[in-house]
Design an enzyme around this catalytic site. Structure first.
Site, PDB file in Angstrom:
ATOM      1  N   MET A 271       0.826  -1.204   0.000  1.00  0.00           N
ATOM      2  CA  MET A 271       0.000   0.000   0.000  1.00  0.00           C
ATOM      3  C   MET A 271       0.858   1.251   0.000  1.00  0.00           C
ATOM      4  SD  MET A 271      -2.946   1.274  -0.099  1.00  0.00           S
ATOM      5  CE  MET A 271      -3.140   3.048  -0.200  1.00  0.00           C
ATOM      6  N   ASN A 273       0.623   4.343   0.999  1.00  0.00           N
ATOM      7  CA  ASN A 273       0.395   5.461   1.918  1.00  0.00           C
ATOM      8  C   ASN A 273       1.504   6.503   1.808  1.00  0.00           C
ATOM      9  OD1 ASN A 273      -1.613   3.696   3.254  1.00  0.00           O
ATOM     10  ND2 ASN A 273       0.220   2.613   3.912  1.00  0.00           N
ATOM     11  N   GLU A 306       4.703   0.707  -5.682  1.00  0.00           N
ATOM     12  CA  GLU A 306       4.243   1.569  -4.584  1.00  0.00           C
ATOM     13  C   GLU A 306       4.972   2.904  -4.608  1.00  0.00           C
ATOM     14  OE1 GLU A 306       1.610   0.477  -3.426  1.00  0.00           O
ATOM     15  OE2 GLU A 306       1.900  -1.589  -4.097  1.00  0.00           O
ATOM     16  N   GLU A 328      -4.120   2.912 -10.809  1.00  0.00           N
ATOM     17  CA  GLU A 328      -3.582   1.544 -10.818  1.00  0.00           C
ATOM     18  C   GLU A 328      -3.102   1.096 -12.201  1.00  0.00           C
ATOM     19  OE1 GLU A 328      -2.630   0.349  -8.289  1.00  0.00           O
ATOM     20  OE2 GLU A 328      -3.852   1.215  -6.699  1.00  0.00           O
TER      21      GLU A 328
HETATM   22  N1  PHE Z   1      -3.302   0.473  -3.786  1.00  0.00           N
HETATM   23  C1  PHE Z   1      -2.582  -0.749  -3.548  1.00  0.00           C
HETATM   24  C2  PHE Z   1      -1.674  -0.919  -4.767  1.00  0.00           C
HETATM   25  O1  PHE Z   1      -2.028  -1.383  -5.783  1.00  0.00           O
HETATM   26  C3  PHE Z   1      -3.422  -1.949  -3.423  1.00  0.00           C
HETATM   27  C4  PHE Z   1      -4.295  -1.993  -2.207  1.00  0.00           C
HETATM   28  C5  PHE Z   1      -5.644  -1.781  -2.325  1.00  0.00           C
HETATM   29  C6  PHE Z   1      -3.754  -2.256  -0.973  1.00  0.00           C
HETATM   30  C7  PHE Z   1      -6.476  -1.818  -1.226  1.00  0.00           C
HETATM   31  C8  PHE Z   1      -4.573  -2.315   0.117  1.00  0.00           C
HETATM   32  C9  PHE Z   1      -5.916  -2.121   0.000  1.00  0.00           C
HETATM   33  O2  PHE Z   1      -0.618  -0.496  -4.829  1.00  0.00           O
HETATM   34 ZN    ZN Z   2      -1.242   0.217  -7.010  1.00  0.00          ZN
END
Ligand code: PHE
Ligand code: ZN
Length: 878
Positions: A271, A273, A306, A328
C-alpha cells in the site's frame, strides 16, 4: 433459479457523482494507542455552505465526545445512525472535534487500525484504502476530499518504541507513566485513504538518498527483528525505482523521509500510503535461502509500483473509486516499463501478457466482467481486479504507443502539471495526453467503458499479378448481460510481413515506404490495408508486442506459425507465435490431429539446440499456455481432461526433443560454485527447471532421482522449490522425505511455509482434495492469516484446475464451507477467494451442477458480508 443472497445496499453509480458539500482543509489527529483499545481524537477544519448538513462516514466507532470550535456540541445538532454522523449548522472554517474508541486486536478484517502478529510481540498498523479510514475516525471518506494532516501518536514506550506516521517528522518527547509521543506533518494535501500509522517493536535499515532536485531523503525500511536482514534487496530496489522515475518521468520524491514497513498480516500486496508504504512481507523480504527468483522480481516490481504511486496516485489522485484505474493501470504500466528496463524487456512482456491471459481474460469473459472504469459497484474492494490493474495497464500502453516515447512523456508532463494536488478523472488523463500532442484521444474512452475482450479477426489476400497484399481486419466484442451492444474500439495493430525464408519485408503502405514494422489502427468494425510491392505471399506477424489486449483470430497454417516461432528477431513475438501454435497443437491432441503438434514440437526441438538462444526465453518457449488459458478456448470444460491433454502434448514435446538430450542439457545447466543471483543465473535455473519438468514426463525415474539430488544440494529456494515441485506433483516416493525436510528447515519462516502449503495444493487431480484437508489440520495452518489462507485454499481453488474441479463436486463444497467461515473473519479475503468459481457456467454439465449447488448453498447462508455476497451473486447471475 438458484437462490441469490440479499444484496441490501443499493449500488453506487458513477453517473450519480456529485462533489462533496463539505471539504476538509486540515486534519489534526491524536492517537492514544493500545492493543485492545485505542482512542482517536480528530480535529477537522471544515469548509462548505452552512445550509448543507455535514455527513461523515464512520464504522465500528464508539463515539466518546463531539465538539465544535472547542465547545461540546448540542445533542440536537448531531445524529449518529447507520455508519453516518450527521451534523447540522456547521459554519465555514469551523473545527469539528470527535473522540472515538476502536479495538485493534479484535479487528480480523485487517482494515482500519489492527494488530499484526501476536498480542505480546506484534505491532499496530493501519490500512485505509479504499474505505478503511472510516474505521478509524469520522471523516468524509472519499478520495476527492484532500487535506493536510498533522498526526500525533502517544503510546507506552516499552511496548511501542517505534511510532510512525506519514509526512515529515515534527518532534518527539516523553510523557508520564512510561509513555512517549511523536508528531508528523504532511505538507502535501492528500485523501484519507493515504493516511497510515505504525507502532510497535520494529528494527530498521536506512539509506541516504539525494533526489535529482537536490532534496536529501532518509529511506528507512522497517520489519520485525528476525527479518531485518532480508530487507536489503528491497532497499536497493527502492533506490533504483527513485532514480528511474527521475530519469524516465522527471518525477522526484517530495518528503524528507520515506518509510517502508513489512507485515505478515495484509490483505493485498502492498500500500502506497504517503511517506509510509506498508508491504505484505511477501513483497518486501528477500533472501536466497527462502526467496525464489520470480519472487525477487516481484519484490522489485512491487517496491517500484508503490513508490511510483507517489506521483501516479498520491500527488495526482482519483476523483472517485470508479477512476481507480487512473492510478492503478497507470502505475502498473510504469512498473512494467521499469522492470523491462531493469531486466529483459521481452521476458517481462511475456510474463505480463501471460498474466493478462490467465487472470484478466477469464474475468472479462465471465459473470464478473466489468469495464476498466466500472459504472457501478456495491463493494469497492471487489474492484481491485485484473481488469482494473492489468487491462488498465494495457490501455495506457496503447496510448503510449500511439504517442511515441517523446509524445507520451510530453503528455505525462502535462498530466502531472495540470492535475498536481487534485483528484482527477480518466477524462483528465486522456485530455492532458491528447492536448500536449494535438491529438484527440477521447475515442480511447470506449475501451474504459466497455467490458469483454475484443476479438480481432485478420484475413490476408495476396495478388500475384499486382504484387499486393491486402490485410482485412475486423473486430467483434461478444455482448454481455449489462452491455448487450458493444461498440468498436480503436485497436492498434503492430505488424510485420515475413518472406518464406523468415526475413522481414520492407513495407509499402498508402504510398509510403515504412520500415519492416508498422502500426495500423483498426478504428471501425472493419478495415482493409493494402501493402504494395510484396514479391510473394507473405506470412503476417500481427499484434507484435501484444499491441492491444484482444484475442487474435487468424487462420495461420501451422508451418507459418512455426516460421515465426523460429525466425522472428523479437523474443516476445516469437513466444507469441509459439503460444498460438501450442494452442493448435493442444487441439490436435484432442482431435487426434498431428500437423500443429508436429510443427510445434519440431520447431522447439530445433530451438532447443540453437546456439546463443537466451536460456530464459527458451524456457518460456518450451512452456505451452496453462490449463486455465486452454480452458478459455473450449465449450463444456472438463479440467481433468485438459490437464491430461496438456500433459500429453508436453510428453510428446519431451519425446521429440528426446530424453537423452533433455538429461544432457539438464546436467550442462548445473552450475557449481556459489549461488548467482544475476540474470544469467536466473535464466539458467529457469531453463533447468523446465527441462527437468519435461524430463519427468518422459523418463520419470531419472527425473525423480535428479530432482531428489537437486533438492538436497540446492543452494537457494529457486532450485529447492523447483525440485520439490517436481517430486510432489509427480507423486514421487522421494516427495515425503523432501516435504518433511522442507518443513523442518523452514518452520520459522512464514513465507517459506506458505510455499510448503502451496506446492502441495498443486498436486493434480483427485488426490489434491485429501491433501488439502489434511493440511488444514496442520498446526501451522490458519485461516486468520491471508497469506496462509491464499497459499493453501487460493492455490487449490485458483491454481489447480484439475484438483479443484473434481467431478464429484467435493472441491466446490470444501471451498464454499471455508468461504463461509473466512467471511466472518475477513470478508475481503473471502470475496477474493470466491472468484475461483468464476467460469463455472462453462463447465461440462456434471461439474456445472455441482458448482451451482455449492454456490447457491453458500448464497443462502444468512449474514454474508457485502463483499462475499456481491461476488457470489454476480458469479451466480447469467
Ligand atoms: N493500492 C494498492 C496498490 O495497488 C493496493 C491496495 C488496495 C492495498 C487496497 C490495500 C488495500 O498499490
Ligand atoms: Zn497500485
Amino acid at each position: 433459479m438458484p437462490a441469490r443472497p440479499e444484496t441490501s445496499a443499493a449500488p453506487i453509480r458513477l453517473a450519480d457523482y456529485t462533489p462533496p458539500a463539505w471539504r476538509v482543509s486540515d486534519v489534526a489527529l491524536e492517537f492514544d494507542l493500545g492493543i485492545d483499545s485505542s482512542e482517536v481524537t480528530a480535529h477537522l477544519t471544515l469548509h462548505g455552505a452552512a445550509d448543507a448538513p455535514l455527513r461523515l462516514d464512520g464504522e465500528g466507532l464508539e463515539l466518546l465526545s463531539i465538539a465544535v470550535d472547542g465547545a461540546p456540541l448540542d445533542p440536537g445538532r448531531w445524529r449518529h445512525t447507520d455508519n453516518v454522523l450527521e451534523v447540522s449548522g456547521m459554519r465555514d472554517g469551523s473545527v469539528l472535534t470527535t473522540r472515538v474508541r476502536v479495538q485493534p486486536a479484535a479487528n480480523t478484517a485487517l482494515e482500519g487500525l489492527y494488530l499484526s502478529g501476536s498480542r505480546e510481540t506484534g505491532f499496530l498498523l493501519t490500512q485505509c484504502e479504499a474505505e478503511g479510514f472510516r474505521h478509524i475516525t469520522f471523516f468524509p471518506d472519499r478520495p476527492d476530499v484532500l487535506a493536510r494532516y498533522t498526526v500525533t501518536l502517544r503510546a507506552d514506550r516499552a511496548r511501542f518504541p517505534v511510532l510512525l506516521a506519514g509526512g515529515n517528522p515534527d518532534g518527539t518527547g516523553e510523557l508520564p507513566d512510561g509513555r512517549h509521543w511523536a508528531r508528523f506533518v504532511d505538507p502535501h494535501p492528500k485523501p484519507c485513504y493515504l493516511f497510515a500509522l505504525v507502532a510497535g517493536r520494529l528494527e530498521k535499515i536506512e539509506r541516504d538518498y539525494v533526489t535529482a532536485e537536490g532534496r536529501a531523503v532518509k529511506l528507512v525500511i522497517w520489519s520485525e527483528a528476525n527479518a531485518i536482514d532480508s530487507c536489503h534487496y528491497a532497499m536497493d530496489a527502492l533506490e533504483r525505482s527513485m532514480r528511474w522515475d527521475e530519469q524516465a518521468y522527471g518525477r522526484s520524491y517530495d518528503l524528507d523521509v520515506f518509510h517502508v514497513v513489512a507485515t505478515h498480516d495484509f490483505n493485498m500486496g502492498a500500500m502506497e500510503n504517503k511517506g509510509l508504504n506498508i508491504f505484505n512481507a511477501k513483497y518486501l523480504l528477500a533472501d536466497p535461502d527462502t526467496t525464489t527468483d520470480d519472487e525477487y522480481k516481484a519484490v522489485e516490481a512491487v517496491v517500484a509500483h508503490e513508490y511510483f504511486h507517489n506521483w501516479s496516485g498520491n500527488r495526482v489522485t482519483c476523483r472517485d473509486w470508479f477512476q481507480l484505474s487512473l492510478k492503478e493501470g497507470l502505475t502498473v504500466f510504469r512498473e512494467q516499463q521499469f522492470s523491462a528496463d531493469m531486466n529483459s524487456p521481452s521476458l517481462k512482456r511475456i510474463e505480463d501478457v501471460a498474466l493478462l491471459r490467465r487472470a484478466q481474460f477469464p474475468e472479462d469473459a465471465g459473470p464478473l466482467a466489468h469495464p476498466v472504469r466500472p459504472s457501478e459497484y456495491r463493494e469497492i474492494n471487489n474492484f481491485y481486479t485484473a481488469t482494473v490493474y492489468e487491462k488498465g495497464a494495457e490501455l495506457v500502453r496503447m496510448l503510449a504507443g500511439r504517442l511515441g516515447t517523446e509524445g507520451f512523456r510530453r503528455g505525462m508532463d502535462r498530466y502531472f502539471a495540470d492535475n498536481d494536488g487534485r483528484a482527477a478523472t480518466l477524462e483528465d488523463f486522456l485530455g492532458a495526453l491528447g492536448a500536449a500532442n494535438g491529438i484527440d484521444l477521447m475515442p480511447y474512452l470506449a475501451w474504459y467503458g466497455q467490458s469483454g475482450t475484443p476479438r480481432l479477426r485478420a484475413r490476408g489476400r495476396y495478388d500475384e499479378g499486382t504484387q499486393r497484399y491486402t490485410l482485412t481486419l475486423s473486430q467483434y466484442t461478444p455482448p454481455s448481460a449489462s452491455q448487450p451492444d458493444k461498440h468498436a474500439v480503436p485497436i492498434p495493430v503492430k505488424l510485420a510481413l515475413f518472406d518464406r525464408d523468415g526475413n522481414m519485408l520492407p513495407l509499402h503502405l498508402d504510398g509510403h515506404a515504412h520500415d519492416t514494422e508498422t502500426v495500423v489502427v483498426l478504428d471501425a468494425s472493419e478495415r482493409s490495408f493494402t501493402f504494395e510491392q510484396v514479391p510473394h505471399a507473405p506470412v503476417p506477424s500481427l499484434l507484435r508486442g501484444f499491441s492491444a489486449p484482444v484475442l487474435l483470430e487468424c487462420d495461420y497454417a501451422p508451418a507459418e506459425l512455426a516460421l515465426l516461432l523460429t525466425h522472428d528477431p523479437d523474443g516476445f513475438n516469437r513466444w507469441e507465435a509459439g503460444q498460438q501454435l501450442a494452442a493448435r497443437a493442444f487441439d490436435d491432441c484432442r482431435t487426434g490431429g498431428a500437423e500443429a503438434l508436429d510443427a510445434w514440437s519440431g520447431a522447439l526441438k530445433r530451438l532447443f539446440v540453437e546456439p546463443g538462444l537466451d536460456a530464459a526465453l527458451l524456457a518460456d518457449l518450451l512452456t505451452p499456455p496453462g490449463e486455465i488459458e486452454l480452458a478459455e478456448r473450449q465449450e463444456a470444460v472438463d479440467p481433468a481432461q485438459i490437464h491430461e491433454l496438456r500433459q500429453a502434448m508436453q510428453s510428446r514435446l519431451g519425446r521429440v526433443i528426446g530424453a537423452e538430450a533433455l538429461e544432457r542439457r539438464y546436467r550442462e545447466l548445473y552450475a557449481p560454485g556459489p549461488l548467482a543471483l544475476d540474470a544469467a543465473g536466473k535464466a539458467r535455473r529457469r531453463l533447468q527447471r523446465r527441462v527437468l519438468e519435461l524430463l519427468a514426463l518422459v523418463a520419470v525415474d531419472t527425473a525423480h532421482a535428479l530432482a531428489d539430488a537437486q533438492y538436497r544440494s540446492a543452494k537457494g529456494m529457486t532450485d529447492r522449490l523447483a525440485a520439490l515441485g517436481v517430486l510432489v506433483r509427480g507423486g514421487a516416493a522421494e516427495a515425503t522425505d523432501a516435504l518433511a525436510d522442507f518443513r523442518r528447515r523452514h518452520a520459522d519462516n512464514p513465507l517459506a511455509m506458505d510455499k510448503w502449503f502451496a506446492v502441495q495444493a498443486q498436486i493434480p487431480g483427485e488426490p489434491a482434495l485429501g491433501r488439502v484437508q489434511a493440511l488444514e489440520q496442520d498446526p501451522a495452518f490458519t485461516l486468520k492469516n491471508p497469506n496462509r489462507a491464499r497459499a493453501l485454499l487460493g492455490t487449490f481453488a485458483s491454481g489447480n484446475p484439475s484438483g479443484f474441479h473434481r467431478a464429484d463436486g467435493a472441491g466446490y463444497r470444501l471451498l464454499a464451507e471455508r468461504l463461509a467461515t473466512l467471511d466472518s473473519l475477513n470478508p475481503q479475503i473471502a470475496a477474493r477467494l470466491a472468484t475461483a468459481f468464476n467460469g463455472w457456467q462453462r463447465l461440462e454439465p456434471v461439474r456445472r451442477d455441482m458448482a451451482r449447488q455449492a454456490l447457491s448453498d453458500l448464497a443462502g447462508r444468512p449474514g454474508l458480508s457485502r463483499n462475499l455476497s456481491e461476488i457470489v451473486a454476480s458469479v451466480l447471475s447469467r
